[in-house]
Motif scaffolding. Sequence first.
Motif, PDB file in Angstrom:
ATOM      1  N   UNK A 176      18.852  36.509  44.475  1.00 36.35           N
ATOM      2  CA  UNK A 176      19.396  35.076  44.888  1.00 36.35           C
ATOM      3  C   UNK A 176      21.009  34.776  44.708  1.00 36.35           C
ATOM      4  N   UNK A 177      21.490  36.165  44.691  1.00 36.35           N
ATOM      5  CA  UNK A 177      23.853  36.243  44.439  1.00 36.35           C
ATOM      6  C   UNK A 177      23.035  37.026  45.991  1.00 36.35           C
ATOM      7  N   UNK A 178      22.510  37.021  47.221  1.00 40.70           N
ATOM      8  CA  UNK A 178      22.003  37.557  48.494  1.00 40.70           C
ATOM      9  C   UNK A 178      22.735  38.465  48.355  1.00 40.70           C
ATOM     10  N   UNK A 179      22.765  39.220  47.649  1.00 37.41           N
ATOM     11  CA  UNK A 179      23.219  40.867  47.258  1.00 37.41           C
ATOM     12  C   UNK A 179      21.956  42.022  47.715  1.00 37.41           C
ATOM     13  N   UNK A 180      20.865  41.671  47.815  1.00 35.56           N
ATOM     14  CA  UNK A 180      19.562  42.331  48.156  1.00 35.56           C
ATOM     15  C   UNK A 180      19.366  43.188  49.287  1.00 35.56           C
ATOM     16  N   UNK A 181      19.203  44.544  49.282  1.00 31.86           N
ATOM     17  CA  UNK A 181      19.317  45.566  50.372  1.00 31.86           C
ATOM     18  C   UNK A 181      17.619  45.808  49.833  1.00 31.86           C
ATOM     19  N   UNK A 182      16.881  45.905  50.603  1.00 33.25           N
ATOM     20  CA  UNK A 182      15.658  47.020  50.377  1.00 33.25           C
ATOM     21  C   UNK A 182      15.682  48.336  49.650  1.00 33.25           C
ATOM     22  N   UNK A 183      16.603  49.364  50.291  1.00 41.66           N
ATOM     23  CA  UNK A 183      17.300  50.129  49.264  1.00 41.66           C
ATOM     24  C   UNK A 183      16.917  50.200  47.759  1.00 41.66           C
ATOM     25  N   UNK A 184      17.188  49.070  47.343  1.00 40.75           N
ATOM     26  CA  UNK A 184      17.134  48.995  45.970  1.00 40.75           C
ATOM     27  C   UNK A 184      15.696  48.896  45.723  1.00 40.75           C
ATOM     28  N   UNK A 185      14.646  48.609  46.121  1.00 33.15           N
ATOM     29  CA  UNK A 185      13.120  48.806  45.713  1.00 33.15           C
ATOM     30  C   UNK A 185      12.781  50.440  45.690  1.00 33.15           C
ATOM     31  N   UNK A 186      13.315  51.490  46.461  1.00 34.93           N
ATOM     32  CA  UNK A 186      13.034  52.739  45.377  1.00 34.93           C
ATOM     33  C   UNK A 186      13.875  53.027  44.788  1.00 34.93           C
ATOM     34  N   UNK A 187      14.806  52.843  44.316  1.00 38.80           N
ATOM     35  CA  UNK A 187      15.504  52.853  42.732  1.00 38.80           C
ATOM     36  C   UNK A 187      14.940  52.666  41.916  1.00 38.80           C
ATOM     37  N   UNK A 188      14.756  50.246  42.029  1.00 35.07           N
ATOM     38  CA  UNK A 188      14.108  50.232  40.277  1.00 35.07           C
ATOM     39  C   UNK A 188      12.832  50.896  40.193  1.00 35.07           C
ATOM     40  N   UNK A 189      11.834  51.719  41.645  1.00 37.06           N
ATOM     41  CA  UNK A 189       9.970  52.137  41.166  1.00 37.06           C
ATOM     42  C   UNK A 189      10.684  53.706  40.426  1.00 37.06           C
ATOM     43  N   UNK A 190      12.110  53.960  41.390  1.00 36.97           N
ATOM     44  CA  UNK A 190      11.871  55.770  40.937  1.00 36.97           C
ATOM     45  C   UNK A 190      12.196  55.547  38.954  1.00 36.97           C
ATOM     46  N   UNK A 191      13.107  54.275  38.783  1.00 35.04           N
ATOM     47  CA  UNK A 191      14.394  54.304  37.883  1.00 35.04           C
ATOM     48  C   UNK A 191      12.521  53.939  36.695  1.00 35.04           C
ATOM     49  N   UNK A 192      12.159  52.866  36.785  1.00 34.12           N
ATOM     50  CA  UNK A 192      10.889  52.154  36.337  1.00 34.12           C
ATOM     51  C   UNK A 192      10.042  53.030  35.624  1.00 34.12           C
ATOM     52  N   UNK A 193       9.365  54.198  36.927  1.00 33.56           N
ATOM     53  CA  UNK A 193       8.663  55.144  36.872  1.00 33.56           C
ATOM     54  C   UNK A 193       9.176  55.921  35.994  1.00 33.56           C
ATOM     55  N   UNK A 194      10.305  55.904  36.185  1.00 32.00           N
ATOM     56  CA  UNK A 194      10.753  57.372  35.070  1.00 32.00           C
ATOM     57  C   UNK A 194      10.654  56.927  33.896  1.00 32.00           C
ATOM     58  N   UNK A 195      10.931  56.032  33.284  1.00 29.96           N
ATOM     59  CA  UNK A 195      11.078  55.235  31.861  1.00 29.96           C
ATOM     60  C   UNK A 195       9.376  55.368  31.257  1.00 29.96           C
ATOM     61  N   UNK A 196       9.025  54.907  32.247  1.00 28.45           N
ATOM     62  CA  UNK A 196       7.222  54.895  32.274  1.00 28.45           C
ATOM     63  C   UNK A 196       6.862  56.491  31.535  1.00 28.45           C
ATOM     64  N   UNK A 197       7.030  57.149  32.327  1.00 32.07           N
ATOM     65  CA  UNK A 197       7.019  58.735  31.546  1.00 32.07           C
ATOM     66  C   UNK A 197       7.408  59.030  30.018  1.00 32.07           C
ATOM     67  N   UNK A 198       9.009  58.674  30.150  1.00 28.98           N
ATOM     68  CA  UNK A 198       9.575  59.189  28.974  1.00 28.98           C
ATOM     69  C   UNK A 198       8.774  58.129  27.687  1.00 28.98           C
ATOM     70  N   UNK A 199       7.980  57.066  28.459  1.00 31.72           N
ATOM     71  CA  UNK A 199       7.733  56.381  27.057  1.00 31.72           C
ATOM     72  C   UNK A 199       6.191  56.676  26.221  1.00 31.72           C
TER      73      UNK A 199
END
Length: 102
Positions: free
Chosen positions: A3-26
């Motif tokens: 919504x702030x017009x700052x989205x880039x497709x590369x952020x999807x990979x970083x978000x996915x990796x971070x989410x997966x890492x937190x899931x494994x830690x949990x």
Amino acid sequence: LGQMKQFTPEQLGGTLSSTFGWLVAELVGYRTAFYILSIPWRSTYELIAFCGYKYCSMTAVLLVALVSGGSSLVYHAAVLACAAGLCFYLYFTMMGSIPPES
């Protein structure tokens, strides 16, 4: 970010990796706690499913926020409703999974 017009497709990979890492830690934290407390658990796959329910609620809350036009009151009400629902569901499901002490 979209919504702030700052989205880039590369952020999807970083978000996915971070989410997966937190899931494994949990998962590691839960498995360690179950081991220390001597709580039997049937399957790691079930634990992954229980840990993944929060992502469904997060998606529902974001959809409610988009539909409501960004209303803070509606957003916070949806967060509280989803959090309460998750708490009750996980509590009663896990209480049914842990055998009673004899």
